[in-house]
Every structure is written in structure tokens, then in C-alpha cells.
Design a protein around this motif. Sequence first.
Motif, mmCIF file in Angstrom:
data_model
loop_
_atom_site.group_PDB
_atom_site.id
_atom_site.type_symbol
_atom_site.label_atom_id
_atom_site.label_comp_id
_atom_site.label_asym_id
_atom_site.label_seq_id
_atom_site.Cartn_x
_atom_site.Cartn_y
_atom_site.Cartn_z
ATOM 1 N N ALA A 7 3.785 11.267 9.015
ATOM 2 C CA ALA A 7 3.606 10.281 10.087
ATOM 3 C C ALA A 7 2.244 9.605 10.008
ATOM 4 O O ALA A 7 2.126 8.395 10.211
ATOM 5 N N VAL A 8 1.221 10.384 9.686
ATOM 6 C CA VAL A 8 -0.120 9.812 9.564
ATOM 7 C C VAL A 8 -0.185 8.847 8.380
ATOM 8 O O VAL A 8 -0.730 7.747 8.486
ATOM 9 N N GLU A 39 10.438 12.143 11.066
ATOM 10 C CA GLU A 39 10.224 11.263 9.919
ATOM 11 C C GLU A 39 11.268 11.579 8.856
ATOM 12 O O GLU A 39 11.119 12.517 8.080
ATOM 13 N N ARG A 40 12.318 10.800 8.827
ATOM 14 C CA ARG A 40 13.354 10.959 7.805
ATOM 15 C C ARG A 40 13.209 9.850 6.769
ATOM 16 O O ARG A 40 12.847 8.718 7.119
ATOM 17 N N PRO A 53 0.815 -1.225 0.000
ATOM 18 C CA PRO A 53 0.000 0.000 0.000
ATOM 19 C C PRO A 53 0.847 1.274 0.000
ATOM 20 O O PRO A 53 0.785 2.085 0.931
ATOM 21 N N LEU A 54 1.607 1.469 -1.048
ATOM 22 C CA LEU A 54 2.465 2.640 -1.177
ATOM 23 C C LEU A 54 1.623 3.865 -1.520
ATOM 24 O O LEU A 54 0.826 3.838 -2.458
ATOM 25 N N SER A 55 1.808 4.946 -0.754
ATOM 26 C CA SER A 55 1.094 6.193 -1.033
ATOM 27 C C SER A 55 2.094 7.273 -1.432
ATOM 28 O O SER A 55 3.308 7.095 -1.310
ATOM 29 N N HIS A 56 1.576 8.386 -1.892
ATOM 30 C CA HIS A 56 2.409 9.448 -2.450
ATOM 31 C C HIS A 56 2.126 10.756 -1.735
ATOM 32 O O HIS A 56 0.984 11.042 -1.370
ATOM 33 N N ILE A 57 3.177 11.528 -1.496
ATOM 34 C CA ILE A 57 3.030 12.809 -0.811
ATOM 35 C C ILE A 57 3.963 13.825 -1.461
ATOM 36 O O ILE A 57 4.981 13.451 -2.063
ATOM 37 N N GLY A 58 3.627 15.103 -1.359
ATOM 38 C CA GLY A 58 4.422 16.150 -1.992
ATOM 39 C C GLY A 58 5.521 16.693 -1.086
ATOM 40 O O GLY A 58 5.768 16.197 0.009
ATOM 41 N N GLN A 59 6.156 17.769 -1.535
ATOM 42 C CA GLN A 59 7.340 18.313 -0.882
ATOM 43 C C GLN A 59 7.015 19.102 0.381
ATOM 44 O O GLN A 59 7.774 19.060 1.351
ATOM 45 N N VAL A 98 5.470 5.322 2.290
ATOM 46 C CA VAL A 98 5.158 6.604 1.657
ATOM 47 C C VAL A 98 6.266 6.988 0.698
ATOM 48 O O VAL A 98 7.455 6.865 1.021
ATOM 49 N N LEU A 99 5.874 7.469 -0.465
ATOM 50 C CA LEU A 99 6.797 7.955 -1.485
ATOM 51 C C LEU A 99 6.670 9.471 -1.572
ATOM 52 O O LEU A 99 5.596 9.994 -1.871
ATOM 53 N N ALA A 100 7.756 10.186 -1.275
ATOM 54 C CA ALA A 100 7.754 11.647 -1.341
ATOM 55 C C ALA A 100 8.369 12.098 -2.662
ATOM 56 O O ALA A 100 9.502 11.730 -2.984
ATOM 57 N N ASP A 101 7.615 12.872 -3.422
ATOM 58 C CA ASP A 101 8.099 13.423 -4.682
ATOM 59 C C ASP A 101 8.765 14.759 -4.348
ATOM 60 O O ASP A 101 8.101 15.787 -4.265
#
Length: 215
Positions: free
Chosen positions: A79-80, A121-122, A30-36, A87-90
Motif C-alpha cells: 500500500a505504501v 491490496e490485490r 514510476p514502476l517499483s518492484h516488491i518481493g513475495q 508496483v510489480l510483485a515478483d
Amino acid sequence: MLLALEGIAGAGKSTLRDRLLATAHAEGIPLSHIGQFSWLSHSATRTLIRLRAGHGGDEQEAIEAAAQDLALHSRFNIAVALTEGPVLADRLILSTACLLALLHQQPVDAYVERLAEQTQERPQLTVLLTTEPDICHDRITRRATERRFTEQPEAAARLADLHNEAADAWTKATGLPVLKHPCTTYADLEALVDACMEGLRSAGIPTATNKEASR
């Protein structure tokens, strides 16, 4: 697991992001995506918008805005999201440090060290796409969107150098790895997907199937 994708515009981050999301979901991860940025502080947001538009302003104000936004992002967004899976951060910390260094014409190391103070969260793995700036520029010119100042050839070339320096500074400050690899060919993309998926699998993340079985 938090995975960050870094690199200049046109380096292939969106392509890699989309492939990773599709591959992970196909495997039940369940990989999700988040911005900068978090955009949760009005004052920090105003400063960040100016920075993204190419207006450096007061250096200390810019640093504190970036640090405040990162702390909020880590606590209330990342964290949530991590409670539901990887989580994948673009873009994340390195891109912000490089933007500060570009605008204020200072070494990037100090900005990396300041942002590395946020320890909640690093990213366990950062992937820096080292695609050549000329190739990135060719890709960008095909886009219909308006060019940002960071996408101009001179700024992009400087940012490419800054990203490499920031990656080394990040590992020195945190001990966390940065995978440097171009995303120029299909073979490059496949190698990057394989490396990232290996990291996700080795993190021991429960798949959707395993979650259902444990209920």
C-alpha cells in the motif's frame, strides 16, 4: 496498479521483471518492484522459512502464517509503495498457495480462497508464466546457486500444474484476471511486455513528466 508475476523457477519471471522495469522507466512510469513476503512478523517469518526449505509442519499454522504475512505485506509494504506509483510483485499470492498445496498435498483452491480474503491490496493483473518445466529445468541447471527443493524436476512439474489450478481458483474467487503465457522465446517475452505495459498505461498512471508539469 499492482501487477503480480507468477510461475515456477526458471519460467522467466526475472527476465520479464527486468524488461518491464526498464520499459516502464523509459516511458516515465514510476514502476517499483516488491518481493513475495513482508518478513514483518517474527513468528510468521519462522514458519515461512521452514516452508521455503520444504518443511510443511502444522498445516493450520502454515496457513495462518501465510495469511498474516500477506496482510502485513499489503498494509505496510504494498500500500505504501502504491502511493508512489504502480508496483510489480515478483511472486505473490498464487506462489504461496501453491507452496502450501505442494507441501501439504492438498487441493490448491482452499489455500487460494483463504489468501484471497486479504482484500486490501490485490493484484489487478496477475501474469502466470506457463513455460514448460523441462525448459525451466534446463535454465536452472545453468545457475551457480544451490538448488531448492521446488526446483527438482518432480516438484517443479507438480508446481506447474498447481499454478494453473491456482490461477483458475483466483479468478473464480476474486473475478480478477490472470494472463497465462509461456516465456520461452523472444517473441513470448515481447508479447508479455506489451500486454503488461498496456495494462500499466490504461491504468491512467501519471508519468514523471506529467507530475512535474502539474506542480
